[in-house]
Design a protein around this motif. Structure first.
Motif, short mmCIF file in Angstrom:
data_model
loop_
_atom_site.label_atom_id
_atom_site.label_comp_id
_atom_site.label_asym_id
_atom_site.label_seq_id
_atom_site.Cartn_x
_atom_site.Cartn_y
_atom_site.Cartn_z
N ASN A 786 -11.23 -2.01 10.20
CA ASN A 786 -11.45 -3.51 9.46
C ASN A 786 -10.82 -3.71 8.25
OD1 ASN A 786 -13.51 -4.09 11.39
ND2 ASN A 786 -14.87 -2.89 10.14
N MET A 787 -9.78 -3.14 7.91
CA MET A 787 -8.91 -3.03 6.66
C MET A 787 -7.32 -3.37 6.89
SD MET A 787 -10.90 -3.09 3.97
CE MET A 787 -9.93 -3.03 2.82
N GLY A 788 -6.90 -3.31 8.14
CA GLY A 788 -5.59 -3.46 8.72
C GLY A 788 -4.96 -2.03 8.83
N SER A 789 -3.77 -2.27 9.37
CA SER A 789 -2.74 -0.86 9.27
C SER A 789 -1.45 -1.27 8.71
CB SER A 789 -2.70 -0.75 10.71
OG SER A 789 -3.92 -0.43 11.24
N THR A 790 -0.68 -0.24 8.31
CA THR A 790 0.74 -0.14 7.97
C THR A 790 1.36 0.64 8.58
OG1 THR A 790 0.11 -1.02 5.62
CG2 THR A 790 2.35 -0.09 5.94
#
Length: 941
Positions: A786-790
């Motif tokens: 739920n915090m995204g990806s890089t």
């Protein structure tokens, strides 16, 4: 001692002055006696008063013995220790009680250490009586006891003299029979200070019940009348016959006094044990009782104690008769006093024969006498010998001699145990010990004894060898509580199991050897406890299973790998079937529709859908082809020099088109190109770099529903060399830490279920990772749920594209104008295709984008005639939707229309109630025929 003495004296003074809590109730002689007994913690306190006519005649008016008030007696002072008190001489004696009180059998068997008494004085100084205490194991010194008694005696004398004076005044005021009746009642009251009085007029059957008589049963004075029935109705039914038998014996002059112990009903409906005593005080001329006067004494505590004592005696008798040992009691001369049944069994003599025997006549008498001399200074002695039974056979026995007091006399109790079996077992044990010793030394299994704390008591050579030690002494230096197990928690677990169950088998763990190597063992042990139930040691056996464990671990890894491979294969086949047939269905279906009369606008729309689906197939085949070439090692790198800026702009334009295809127009796409790379040219494989970046960017688009996807390119330094770093940051669903390790494996997807929302085969990231390594780079990922990806270069993301094939449509002349068909399909292009296929039939079509919506629409629209159900859909898959519909209407026709072609999925659909199974690409003729068969059936119904 001075502080204790002062404290006791202070309490005594407070009591007689009325300040103590114990003085809140009305004070009388009994209260003083009880207070003295509790304060001094003595066995017995009593108060005796002299007769006015004879100072040697004494009446005991209160006796508090071990927490209970005893009945009162009269006796003569001659030859008692208190004879001297008449001349005011305090007495202190430590002789045996039986010598001091020869007239009082109740106190005769007390073993006393101290006896102290103090005189009671009248106001004019004359002797009134005395107060005394008897006790063993004194808590305070005799001087302190004497001082406390002297304080209490002062106040007690006043109360007793006042009571005597009150009695005389009453006697003087009353006349005739009333005087006599009052005298008798007061005499009874004085004799039993806590007893109830009853006075029965046998002529009128009226009974006087004293206040204490009523109070004893829990009643107020006004709650019981003066009828004979008040007493009769309260007698326990089981006791009534004996009560009247005792009473009639008095009335018939067979006895002078009436005495009966029986139960009487109290106010709270419980029964209380009563000692009833009385005598006839008046007889008629014809010998009939006119008046009977008596008392009731509460003997509940004594009676209960007596019953308990009898039960205990009976239990002890039963225990003695059933014990394994013979029990024999004899006096000092060897004369029989008691024997249990076991003595009869061992010796062969009957009880009557034993009564006639003397131990001098028994075969072990000589040794018995010797042992008596040996244990003369001991209370208990144990020895082994032999006894010859009545038949002349020698029996090995164990003798235990203990000195006891039996019926008030010195005696000996002799325990006789037949140890014939023990002797046999002892011989066998010697042989067994030798055998065990050999097995212990030569066993290949490790054997040990340790304390619960980990101290080694005993081990065999197998364990020392197993752990790499040379001797037991060297191994004993090892602290098992810290250095035995690889994971010390396993030792705590092992100990806990032993403490809870007492025995553990098959416990596997890893141990450390002397040099730090790890071995695996299978351990079994038991906890050995002492008589108090405390664990004193562990005894166990250990088997080295290191080689076996290695084989097991290898088998487990192989099994897990095979299971994982099988799962991945099944998941991949199911996914590939869906991913191939979904675009193929759109391509073939829309191509078939070109043969129909369609408008130009529709032709353009169909062409776009065919083109999109074709590119999707092409991309997928390219990924599969690239992966196959890399697996075979035949892929080649074709470097070329190109500018990075226009290259990335082209990729970004492509991604913006993909944004529209994914239906995520609200998503914010951000492209950031660092000035340092604006005019930068690089030498690398342009096509493979493009493939990598497109996969990463599409991956971000797929898994981001709101927020943004940001694409950055900038120069960086890694290990001292200049590099280009490509970063794709999104605000999507994120990836769990444990899943980040597997997303680059081929065919691996984080969700293989029917209800997964994201399309794809699961090979894009794997292809990208391998291509990045071929280009000399590496892909890393940083993500949180739920915090995204890089994703950072070079980790391209897959985009599935493939070629297509055409099929000839088959259009049948069907008219379903009055029919309604519910189509559950999450792919809009597939729905458009189905819609176009069914348009010529004039059927009414209702669209649901997932299984849950299909169930809800089915409930709302009662006019639905048939359902076409896709399997792989978000929210609720087709299998669950079919179950729900069949639950509402088991006979309703549901046709499965899906890209899944595996036998397992077909069986799953049919198992939950699917009436037909059509695969994509759709065979229009087959679809028409199966729909028509069910619609005609409904018409026929």
């Amino acid at each position: 001692m001075d502080s204790i003495r002062l404290e006791l004296i202070e309490k005594a003074i407070r009591f007689i002055s009325g300040e103590a809590e114990a003085n809140q109730v009305k004070q009388n002689v009994n209260s003083y006696v009880q207070f003295a007994g509790d304060l001094l913690d003595v066995d017995c306190v009593f108060v005796d008063i002299y007769s006015e006519d004879n100072l040697n005649a004494v009446e005991r008016i209160a006796c508090y013995y071990q927490g209970v008030f005893l009945s009162n007696i009269n006796y003569n002072l001659v030859k008692t220790p208190d004879a001297g008190l008449v001349v005011n001489k305090p007495d202190l004696d430590s002789s045996d009680i039986e010598c001091l009180f020869i007239h009082d059998n109740r106190l005769k068997f007390l073993e006393t250490e101290s006896y102290i008494s103090m005189p009671l004085k009248r106001a004019n100084g004359d002797s009134l009586g005395f107060i005394g205490v008897i006790y063993k194991s004194p808590k305070v010194d005799a001087k302190t006891v004497g001082l406390v008694l002297q304080i209490i005696a002062t106040k007690a004398s006043q109360i007793i003299e006042a009571s005597i004076l009150e009695f005389k005044l009453i006697k003087r005021d009353l006349e005739g029979d009333e005087i006599k009746r009052s005298e008798e009642r007061l005499s009874f009251a004085f004799e039993g200070a806590r007893d109830g009085i009853w006075d029965w007029n046998a002529q009128t059957n009226e009974v006087f019940y004293s206040t204490q008589w009523k109070c004893m049963l829990g009643y107020e004075d006004n709650e019981i009348g003066n009828s004979y029935d008040e007493w009769d109705n309260r007698i326990h039914p089981d006791d009534k016959d004996q009560v009247y038998c005792d009473l009639n014996a008095l009335l018939d002059k067979h006895k002078t006094f009436y005495r009966s112990e029986h139960r009487v009903l109290c106010k709270d409906r419980t029964y209380k044990w009563i000692l009833a005593r009385g005598k006839v005080t008046s007889w008629s001329k014809d010998g009939k009782a006119l008046r009977v006067l008596g008392t009731h004494t509460d003997i509940s505590e004594r009676k209960i104690a007596t019953i308990a004592l009898k039960e205990r005696e009976e239990a002890l008798r039963i225990l003695a008769d059933n014990t394994f040992d013979g029990m024999l009691v004899n006096d000092r001369e060897g004369k029989y006093l008691y024997a249990n049944c076991r003595v009869v069994e061992i010796t062969g003599y009957s009880i009557d024969e034993l009564r006639q025997l003397n131990f001098r006549e028994l075969s072990f008498y000589k040794q018995y006498t010797q042992q008596q001399e040996i244990c003369a200074a001991k209370s208990v002695h144990v020895f082994e010998t032999q006894i010859q039974n009545k038949e002349g056979n020698d029996i090995p026995i164990e003798i235990i001699i203990s000195k006891i007091v039996w019926m008030g006399n010195q005696a000996e109790i002799v325990s006789i145990r037949d140890i014939s079996d023990w002797k046999k077992i002892e011989s066998e044990l010697i042989e067994s010990k030798e055998l065990f010793s050999g097995l212990f030394r030569n066993s290949t299994m490790g054997l040990y004894q340790t304390t619960p704390e980990g101290e080694i008591l005993l081990v065999n050579p197998a364990i020392t060898k197993m752990l790499g030690y040379n001797s037991l002494e060297e191994l004993q230096k090892r602290d098992l509580s810290r250095s035995s197990y690889v994971h010390n928690s396993k030792r705590e677990e092992f100990k806990k199991l032993l403490e809870e169950k007492g025995e553990v088998t098959g416990f596997e763990s890893a141990w450390l050897t002397k040099n730090g190597d790890t071995i695996y063992v299978n351990e079994g042990a038991r906890a050995v406890k002492n008589l108090e139930g405390e664990i004193i040691r562990y005894e166990g056996a250990v088997l080295d299973i290191t080689e076996k464990k290695k084989v097991e671990l290898e088998l487990i890894r192989a099994k897990e790998k095979a299971e994982e491979s099988d799962h991945l294969k099944s998941a991949f086949l199911a996914t590939m079937s869906h991913e191939l047939r979904t675009p193929l269905n759109a391509i073939i279906g829309f191509s078939d529709l070109y043969k129909e009369n369609i408008s130009v606008e529709e032709m353009i729309t169909f062409a776009k859908m065919i083109n999109t689906s074709g590119h999707r197939l092409l991309e997928m085949f390219e990924d599969m082809f690239s992966l196959t070439l890399m697996e075979c090692g035949e892929i080649t790198i074709k470097n070329e020099c190109f500018e990075i800026a226009p290259f990335l702009s082209d990729i970004w334009d492509l991604i913006k088109k993909e944004q529209l295809r994914f239906g995520k127009q609200d998503l914010n796409l951000i492209f950031s190109l660092h000035p340092s790379v604006t005019n930068l040219k690089i030498l690398t494989d342009k096509n493979k770099l493009k493939q990598i970046l497109i996969h990463i960017l599409k991956n971000a688009l797929r898994y981001t529903n709101q927020g943004h996807v940001k694409f950055d390119c900038f120069q960086d330094i890694q290990d001292g060399s200049p590099i280009l770093r490509f970063e794709v940051k999104d605000t999507g669903i994120g990836i769990k830490a444990e899943d980040q390790k597997v997303i680059f494996d081929p065919f691996r997807q984080l969700n293989d279920s029917y209800s997964r929302k994201i399309e794809g085969t699961g090979i894009g990231l794997s292809v990208s990772q391998r291509l990045s390594k071929l280009l000399g780079g590496a892909i890393t990922v940083d993500s949180a749920i739920n915090m995204g990806s890089t994703f950072s270069f070079a980790l391209p993301y897959e985009d599935q594209k493939s070629s297509s094939r055409l099929r000839e449509p088959i259009i049948l002349d069907m008219n379903w104008e009055e029919k309604t068909i519910l189509i559950a399909e999450d792919d809009y292009s597939n729905f458009d295709l189905i819609q176009k296929i069914l348009r010529p039939t004039s059927a009414k079509l209702i669209h649901a984008v997932n299984g849950l919506e299909a169930v809800k629409l089915f409930e709302i629209h009662k006019d639905i005639d048939l359902v076409l159900m896709d399997i792989r859909m978000p929210v609720m898959d087709g299998i669950e939707a079919i179950k729900a519909i069949k639950l509402m209407n088991p006979d309703f026709p549901v046709i499965t229309l899906t890209a899944n072609t595996t036998v397992e999925e077909r069986e799953n659909a049919l198992a939950v109630g699917s009436n037909g199974y059509i695969t994509k690409p759709i065979n229009v003729g087959a679809l028409y025929r199966i729909i028509n068969s069910y619609l005609e059936e409904k018409v026929g119904v």
